[in-house]
Design an enzyme around this catalytic site. Structure first.
Site, mmCIF file in Angstrom:
data_model
loop_
_atom_site.group_PDB
_atom_site.id
_atom_site.type_symbol
_atom_site.label_atom_id
_atom_site.label_comp_id
_atom_site.label_asym_id
_atom_site.label_seq_id
_atom_site.Cartn_x
_atom_site.Cartn_y
_atom_site.Cartn_z
ATOM 1 N N GLU A 437 18.969 -36.369 -34.261
ATOM 2 C CA GLU A 437 18.728 -35.057 -34.844
ATOM 3 C C GLU A 437 19.234 -34.934 -36.270
ATOM 4 O OE1 GLU A 437 20.126 -32.515 -31.584
ATOM 5 O OE2 GLU A 437 18.029 -32.351 -31.035
ATOM 6 N N GLU A 513 16.053 -38.125 -24.236
ATOM 7 C CA GLU A 513 16.800 -37.089 -23.517
ATOM 8 C C GLU A 513 15.794 -36.321 -22.667
ATOM 9 O OE1 GLU A 513 19.260 -34.528 -26.028
ATOM 10 O OE2 GLU A 513 19.753 -36.246 -27.293
#
Ligand code: GAL
Length: 981
Positions: A437, A513
């Site tokens: 991220e 994820e």
């Protein structure tokens, strides 16, 4: 001007040139705000164990805590320490040792976003300790190694500055030979700041915790030492040969006795070997020997490649059954003992997890050695996340996201180098990840380019740049089942650039994820796994995440609890979003881990017209390590069992099983097949269950309601069999046990996946309708020859939605039956949390026995782990202690439940099945509680007998329950019979 900057300027074809957009950083920098603050250190190199001497400097250090970064540097020369100083252990976080407080934010920076500047309130820890170099050390050089300083460390030896280490979860080494006084006491001083420019690069979703949190070591480096080495241990699956070359920084020999290898470093040898895989982590021990040092080698031969859009290792496609793991301990934060690392891995192996992503930074080097030894595929991730730029618009707004600002390139490439160099000899590491991220930007390209050049043998991963231009794997997080399926089919939405799209479409895919495990959940794991297994392009996924990161605290009365965001008085925090793991902080598996184990099992059983088959879902391993057992249950009691022989079943193959004739007889008959370890393994003992399945071979007849007794009246009561009712039709007692009448109930204590912040929030609509504040109206009570029938309406203040309800009571002399029917009224537009009835019983009930799926909790999209049996638990043990209390403990599809306590028992037989929960507090109390300690025992036991509940999904960060798992407001009809002893 560097080349890239020049190229950018010359190209001039970008929507907005980064360079034009650069806002000057024109205020003076403190050293800890420099874009590349590290200095004085040695080039990163491989982690190694060797016969060169080492001295641990871990232990108790002198410590002074200041609220700002500018405390006097009055300690580096050996000055006497004043009363501002105390002691602290190293490694440790100061916030967990009485200095400052932990702070939790998910993605927002807890300081103004003004890169690379940090606040003046910059908590600072000054550390000091003395050491003596052992007299037997006659080494040429002496190095000082720091395995982790959060966030920046400035280091002095005997008063002279040695350097600066920036990159919290990265190793830094310094040559201190010239500063050391051999035979005398030396003084090591370190100043650590909580905030630095590096903090902008380390915005992982976790507690902000500072200090020297990994080991400090003094290394003696002999003349002729091997400073660096790189093991290249390739495997050719076609001919079974290992191809070994060990590069070394100095002339050395490579000795692997088991393979009769004795060659010079730099030479290549081919030899028949057993390859390394997570399923069979075969390591060959050897040594790399130079004139000055002998370095231990633990060699695992394997080849990682992408072929036909598949990730293949040693020629076979691999399927990651993975999880994301942070370094975490409930008492020490990111200071993690070797025992904890080992127990994490052992627990993963026991639960059929075969892969780990080291979210979102390299773990302690020891963790990876243990992965080599015990067998896990590893995605090793760089210490890099800039998620906090997202809320301030991280695309093309500068000075902004360091990922795209060229001034940060050096710091970012340095981080990648430290990751790769330290961990390059770990066979378990098959993928490098650039970070998490961080948005998009050319600096990712620079990191990737360096890593590929240095280590072409591994694949590269990064999730947040969906162009995938720098990486080998297409990766996403929290995709829905539908998206995953589309990607499996190669039908994903196109990326705007056609070339990049074509390249990406040929890439293997992972979900780095998924299955966000916050609170009660996730649901839908089995359905994800089914899709992963169906499409070759899909290489599996990594659930989010391993641990709930609660920090162990005690209340004033000594009661222990696990703290989450806000519990330390933080002003800005993200609450219990930190508690989203499948292992509770105390190391107990959550229900989700049991579910995951079942869903991940590498062996399955199927029933076809030909019989039962065993299927080997391993990538590499045959099934000879397992023993197969069968057992037949009749209404939960074993009525037969034994062992089943099966021949060799290679990876990917299946075999028909020969079962004996199953004994016939009454009752619901369920066949269990279990595959258990035939012998002890390094992670579990013989007999450990790896896989199981159950098959209902004879169904039970539905139970007819009790009949025969006639209602009669007595004063203000109606009597029926063993029961007494009020004239309003409300059940009052059962064989003398006072109960509150079953009332219709659609409410559950909201789970994190229901909440307003979730991706598919149901909670606001539920509360708007008023499901948490029901009204019950009785319309008629009719007692006829054989039954009491109560008709009514369940409604909600201000809403026209409701349910028309009908409860029909019948009885025999000693049994009371109820048949419930409910039909929706109005235009319902939302699934129901649950539909059922709840009743209050005396608090003396304490024990529960049930026949049905168990023993753990189960929901409509998370019940794979529940197996038929007769289960016993206390009411207290049936509660799952989610850090933020919420609905839990549901047992699905029960056939019979018996509550006992105080010499009485109530047996409740389902006419077919019902779900039930039983607890010592009402749903409202559970819903209101913020911590388990808020839940006080009430004066009742609360029992819910339900037609069903909505599933769990993973809406707290991902999709809600699949349509098939939503409890739609339809007609419900079910029944149960009560008997009291
Ligand atoms: C992801 C992130 C993780 C964690 C998770 C939510 O976006 O990569 O670090 O924050 O969401 O728990």
């Amino acid at each position: 001007m560097n080349d890239r900057v020049a190229k950018d300027l010359a190209a001039g074809d970008r929507e907005r040139s980064i360079i034009d957009g650069l806002v000057p950083m024109d205020r003076p920098f403190a050293y800890y705000e420099e874009l590349f603050p590290s200095r004085g250190g040695l080039a990163p190199r491989a982690h190694a164990r060797s016969d060169a001497p080492e001295l641990s400097l871990d232990g108790s250090w002198d410590f002074r805590y200041s609220l700002t970064a500018d405390a006097p540097l009055d300690f580096v020369q050996g000055e006497a320490l004043d009363e501002a100083w105390s002691e602290i252990p190293v490694p440790a976080h100061w916030q967990l040792n009485g200095f400052g407080r932990p702070e939790y934010t998910n993605r927002v920076y807890p300081f103004p976003v003004d890169p690379p500047y940090v606040p003046t309130e910059n908590p600072t820890g000054d550390y000091r300790r003395a050491f003596i170099v052992p007299s037997e050390w006659d080494t040429e050089r002496i190095l000082l190694r720091f395995d982790g300083i959060d966030s920046i460390g400035r280091i002095w030896v005997n008063g002279t500055e040695v350097g600066i280490a920036s990159g919290s979860r990265l190793r830094h080494e310094f040559d201190v030979t010239d500063l050391i006084r051999r035979g005398e006491e030396n003084l090591l001083a370190v100043r650590v700041h909580q905030w630095s420019s590096g903090s902008y690069l380390e915005d992982q979703d976790m507690w902000w915790l500072s200090g020297i949190f990994r080991s400090v070591t003094l290394l003696g480096r002999p003349d002729g030492a091997i400073d660096d080495h790189f093991v290249h241990a390739d495997f050719d699956a076609v001919n079974g040969e290992g191809i070994l070359r060990v590069d070394a920084s100095i002339s050395s020999r490579v000795i692997v006795p088991e393979l009769a290898i004795d060659i010079a470093a730099g030479e290549t040898v081919r030899v028949a070997v057993e390859p390394w895989s997570a399923e069979n982590p075969r390591l060959y021990s050897g040594r790399l020997v130079s004139s000055g040092e002998s370095v231990e080698l633990r060699i695992g031969f394997r080849r990682v490649e992408v072929v036909n859009s598949e990730i293949r290792v040693n020629g076979a496609p691999v399927l990651f059954r993975g999880t994301n793991r942070h370094d975490y301990d409930p008492d020490t934060g990111r200071v993690v003992s070797e025992e904890r690392m080992r127990s994490d891995i052992v627990m993963m192996k026991r639960h059929n997890i075969n892969a780990v992503r080291t979210s979102h930074y390299p773990p302690s080097a020891r963790f990876l050695e243990l992965c080599d030894e015990l067998g896990l595929w590893v995605i090793d991730e760089c210490d890099f996340e800039t998620h906090g730029f997202f809320p301030v618009d991280w695309f093309h707004k500068l000075p902004g996201n360091p990922t795209e600002d060229p001034r940060w390139e050096r710091a970012l490439v340095d981080r990648m180098q430290r990751l790769v160099e330290r961990d390059k000899n770990r066979p378990s590491v098959i993928i490098w990840s650039l970070g998490n991220e961080c948005g998009t930007g050319d600096n990712l390209g620079a990191m990737a380019q360096w890593a590929k050049r240095r280590d072409p043998s591994r694949l590269l991963h990064y999730e947040r740049d969906w162009s995938c231009q720098y990486v080998d794997i297409y990766s996403r997080m929290y995709s829905t089942h539908r998206e995953l399926e589309m990607i499996g089919q190669g039908q994903e939405a196109p990326f705007p650039d056609a070339d990049l799209d074509a390249r990406r479409r040929n890439m293997p895919f992972i979900l780095c994820e998924y299955a966000h495990s916050m609170g009660n959940g996730p649901g839908g794991l089995a359905e994800y796994q089914e899709i992963f297994e169906r499409y070759p392009r899909l290489a599996g996924g990594f659930t989010w995440e391993w641990f709930d990161h609660g920090l162990r605290q005690r209340r004033e009365n000594g009661e222990e609890y696990f703290a989450y965001g806000g519990d330390f008085g933080e002003v800005r925090h993200d609450g219990n979003f930190i508690a989203d793991g499948i292992v509770f902080p105390d190391g107990t598996p959550s229900p989700a881990l049991h579910e995951l184990k079942k869903v991940f099992q590498p062996v399955s059983f199927v029933h076809t017209t030909a019989g039962y088959r065993i299927c080997n879902k391993h990538d590499h391993r045959d099934l000879s390590y397992l023993r197969l057992e069968w057992e037949l249950l009749a209404d939960g009691a074993a009525v037969g069992g034994g062992l089943i022989d099966f021949g060799t079943v290679l990876a990917g193959e299946s075999a028909l099983l020969t079962l004996p004739d199953l004994p016939e007889g009454p009752g619901e008959r369920v066949l269990t097949l279990r595959a258990v370890l035939a012998a002890d393994s390094p992670w579990a003992e013989a007999g450990h269950e790896v896989a199981w399945d159950q098959f209902v071979v004879a169904e039970a007849e539905p139970l007819a309601p009790a009949t025969g007794a006639r209602p009669s009246t007595e004063a203000d009561e109606i009597l029926l069999g063993p029961a007494r009712f009020g004239r309003d039709g409300a059940l009052r007692s059962l064989s003398g046990i006072p109960v509150t009448s079953p009332t219709f109930d659609t409410w559950r204590a909201v789970i994190d996946n229901d909440r307003a912040f979730s991706w598919e929030p149901n909670e606001p609509r539920w509360r708007e309708i008023g499901l948490d504040r029901p009204h019950h109206a009785v319309r008629s009570v009719v007692a006829d020859d054989e039954a009491i029938t109560v008709e009514g309406r369940l409604g909600f203040a201000g809403s026209d939605l409701g349910y028309a309800t009908r409860t029909r009571w019948t009885a025999s002399a000693d049994a009371l039956s109820v048949v419930i029917e409910a039909n929706p009224i109005g235009d319902w537009d939302v699934p129901l949390p649950r539909f059922g009835v709840r009743m209050a019983l005396p608090a003396s009930f304490s024990d529960v026995e049930w026949y049905g799926p168990g023993p753990g909790e189960a929901y409509s999209d998370s019940h794979s782990a529940a197996r038929f049996g007769v289960w016993h638990r206390t009411i207290d043990d049936m509660q799952t202690p989610y850090l933020m209390p919420q609905e839990n403990g549901n047992r699905m599809a029960a056939r019979r439940v018996t509550l006992a306590g105080g010499n009485r028992s109530i047996q409740i037989d389902a006419h077919s099945t019902f779900d039930f929960t039983v607890r010592r507090w009402a749903t409202e109390d559970l819903d209101a509680a913020q911590h388990p300690y808020d839940l006080a025992r009430s004066s009742n036991v609360w029992l819910n007998l339900d037609a069903g509940q909505s599933g769990l999904g993973s809406g707290s960060c991902g999709p809600g329950p699949l349509p098939s798992a939503r409890l739609l407001p339809g007609t419900f009809r079910y029944g149960a019979t009560f008997r009291v002893d």
